[in-house]
Design an enzyme around this catalytic site. Sequence first.
Site, short mmCIF file in Angstrom:
data_model
loop_
_atom_site.label_atom_id
_atom_site.label_comp_id
_atom_site.label_asym_id
_atom_site.label_seq_id
_atom_site.Cartn_x
_atom_site.Cartn_y
_atom_site.Cartn_z
N HIS A 142 -66.55 5.14 19.40
CA HIS A 142 -67.15 3.96 20.02
C HIS A 142 -68.47 3.60 19.37
O HIS A 142 -68.90 2.45 19.41
CB HIS A 142 -67.29 4.16 21.53
CG HIS A 142 -65.96 4.08 22.20
ND1 HIS A 142 -65.22 5.20 22.48
CD2 HIS A 142 -65.22 3.01 22.57
CE1 HIS A 142 -64.07 4.82 23.02
NE2 HIS A 142 -64.05 3.50 23.10
N ASN A 167 -56.63 2.20 19.33
CA ASN A 167 -57.64 3.22 19.00
C ASN A 167 -57.30 4.55 19.66
O ASN A 167 -57.35 5.60 19.04
CB ASN A 167 -59.04 2.78 19.47
CG ASN A 167 -59.43 1.44 18.89
OD1 ASN A 167 -58.87 1.02 17.89
ND2 ASN A 167 -60.38 0.77 19.51
N ASP A 168 -56.97 4.47 20.94
CA ASP A 168 -56.59 5.70 21.63
C ASP A 168 -55.14 6.08 21.35
O ASP A 168 -54.81 7.26 21.27
CB ASP A 168 -56.82 5.56 23.14
CG ASP A 168 -58.26 5.85 23.51
OD1 ASP A 168 -58.79 6.86 23.01
OD2 ASP A 168 -58.87 5.07 24.26
N CYS A 227 -55.55 -4.89 21.28
CA CYS A 227 -57.00 -5.07 21.28
C CYS A 227 -57.70 -3.92 20.56
O CYS A 227 -58.91 -3.92 20.43
CB CYS A 227 -57.53 -5.22 22.70
SG CYS A 227 -57.22 -3.76 23.69
N GLU A 269 -52.19 2.80 25.94
CA GLU A 269 -52.97 3.55 24.94
C GLU A 269 -52.70 5.05 25.00
O GLU A 269 -53.29 5.83 24.27
CB GLU A 269 -54.47 3.26 25.07
CG GLU A 269 -55.06 3.45 26.44
CD GLU A 269 -56.55 3.06 26.49
OE1 GLU A 269 -57.18 2.88 25.43
OE2 GLU A 269 -57.08 2.96 27.61
N ARG A 323 -62.06 -5.57 31.42
CA ARG A 323 -61.50 -4.22 31.57
C ARG A 323 -62.42 -3.39 32.46
O ARG A 323 -63.64 -3.40 32.29
CB ARG A 323 -61.36 -3.53 30.22
CG ARG A 323 -60.73 -2.15 30.34
CD ARG A 323 -60.49 -1.52 29.00
NE ARG A 323 -61.71 -1.03 28.40
CZ ARG A 323 -61.77 -0.43 27.21
NH1 ARG A 323 -60.66 -0.28 26.49
NH2 ARG A 323 -62.90 0.00 26.72
N ARG A 335 -60.45 10.74 17.46
CA ARG A 335 -60.92 9.53 16.76
C ARG A 335 -62.37 9.61 16.32
O ARG A 335 -62.82 8.80 15.51
CB ARG A 335 -60.69 8.28 17.66
CG ARG A 335 -61.40 8.34 18.96
CD ARG A 335 -60.89 7.29 19.94
NE ARG A 335 -61.61 6.03 19.86
CZ ARG A 335 -61.52 5.05 20.75
NH1 ARG A 335 -60.70 5.18 21.78
NH2 ARG A 335 -62.19 3.94 20.62
N ARG A 359 -65.29 -4.90 27.22
CA ARG A 359 -65.52 -3.47 27.52
C ARG A 359 -66.76 -3.37 28.41
O ARG A 359 -67.89 -3.37 27.93
CB ARG A 359 -65.80 -2.69 26.24
CG ARG A 359 -64.60 -2.45 25.33
CD ARG A 359 -65.04 -1.60 24.14
NE ARG A 359 -63.94 -1.10 23.37
CZ ARG A 359 -63.48 -1.69 22.26
NH1 ARG A 359 -64.01 -2.80 21.82
NH2 ARG A 359 -62.48 -1.16 21.59
#
Length: 580
Positions: A191, A456-457, A504, A433, A334, A467, A298
């Site tokens: 992140h 990403n996840d 996303c 995810e 979210r 990650r 986010r």
Amino acid sequence: MQTLQGIAVSPGVAIGEALVVDNEGFRIPQRFVARDAVQSEIRRLTEAIAGADKEIAANRDTVTKQLGKHYGAIFGAHLKMLHDARLRREIEGMIRQKHYSPEYAVSRTMRRYAKVFQSLDNAFMKERSQDIFDIEKRLLKHLLRDRREGVGQLTSPVVLLAHNLTPSETANLNRRYALGFVTEAGGPGSHTAIVAEAMRLPAVVATGPFLTDVSGGDLVIIDGNLGRVILQPDEETVAKYRYEAEEHRGVEARLKSLANKPAVTSDGVRVQLCGNIEFPYEVEQCQAEGADGIGLYRTEFLYLNAKKEPTESTHYTAYKKVVLAMKGKPVCIRTLDLGADKLSDDAPASDEKNPVLGLRSIRLTLRNVPLFRTQLRAILRASDLGNVQILFPLITTLRELRQVKMLLSDVMEDLEESNIKFDRNIKIGIMAEVPATALMLERFLDEVDFVSIGTNDLIQYTLAVDRSNKDVAPMYTASEPAVLRLIRSSIQASNKVSKPVNICGQMSGNILYTMLLLGFGLRHFSVPPASILEIKKVISSVHIKQCQRVARRVMTMEHAQDIRNYLKEELRKQVPELVP
Ligand code: PEP
Ligand code: MG
């Protein structure tokens, strides 16, 4: 001049003076002192040495008493080094002749000494460099006293060089002065990387150790496109980078003409192209680049940036700003996705061994219902101001989804009872995810209005690759066939029942994958604002049949690297100006 290679996580070039952040996150603020202050600065140095001497001597005595002379001698050696006449001469010389501040002179000299030890072949001698860093730290602590400042209080333009930065430290950087950053650790999907991109800070992570090779004030170039860092570049290199930065601005300016056009393929298929945001101010850029909406907001940065838990009104104010700015276009909010690497700096230290597999995201909010309800109320209230959708992260089981929906209904009832307006038909979606969710998506689709694939996840959990970990960073890639299969099946399952599905995760903002994703049937993208125009350019340069052919071919391939090479070639054929 020295060049380091790391992972490029946020594009652009930054050229500026280094600010070295040590592991405790403090910095050396001042480089030079006035000529007539030299004498008083030397006095400060003497006092700092005396202060450090007292501490080390106390340590020596305690350790000697408890463990014996042998261990106490370690601190005896520190004391000898602290009072070494040659070392003192060098530091003083820098202050007298070059007018360096004592902090800067101490840091420069000690780092030079440490480097000599590190270059020795003998492991024992190498270790001695740690003793030198220890003394440096002690002296700096005494010199800086209450001027010890975190990276949040920058006062002049710098590039930050750190072992690591947390997402919240990054989010709190002053964008006026932080030109970019480099970290020794970190991974491509962290992140911290995402925040850097949101803040448009060129950034390179995972370079491995290099902080002992630099001093605050050294000139540094960060090449956030190629993942390169150049320490003390020569003039020619600086000129070359200034020229490239200019060229890049030229490409950006040419893409600007697409801002007011919709994303449509060359055979006329309309694609929805939205922006991902972390901070309300990013909405302006999304608007300027013609985003069709906000596909991912986010919200956890409301928590990470705050000293205390945000109130309903803090939430509402932030959402209102975004929703009104988007003037009726969809805004997908979210709910809180805290935990793992997204923790506030004040969070108590946790002994959780596997935070990525632990109490994070929706699991955390379901355990903290008052916190969750506060946010849900604010989102629902904001839904009366425009086109709001609500997205739940990390949903793994149907039971979890039902629990969340029940809570949402409950909050709706409360609002109704209080005559507070909200959109009763607000669209509800989940992030896909976790592989479990992607595999069960058909069932989830019966109970949601839309799906957002969080690559990403999804990459992290499918490949069992952290990650944020630099040691496994080369394995962290969207182009692994297993990941692509999960993505394709999720898109197909959603299209089959005509429920909107978008991606996303960072993958959707990477032009390398645009043709492939269109070929899989994706028609909704949500990307970092800085990628909107590039993605639009690719979309408008390709037709769907071509993309389907690319997708078919990719699905016959076995290796991630082959897939990337192939995709790059196909992209180069369509949009050569975007492929270096
Ligand atoms: C994702 O996992 O792809 C995602 C978009 O969410 P985040 O990066 O915030 O975990
Ligand atoms: Mg995620």
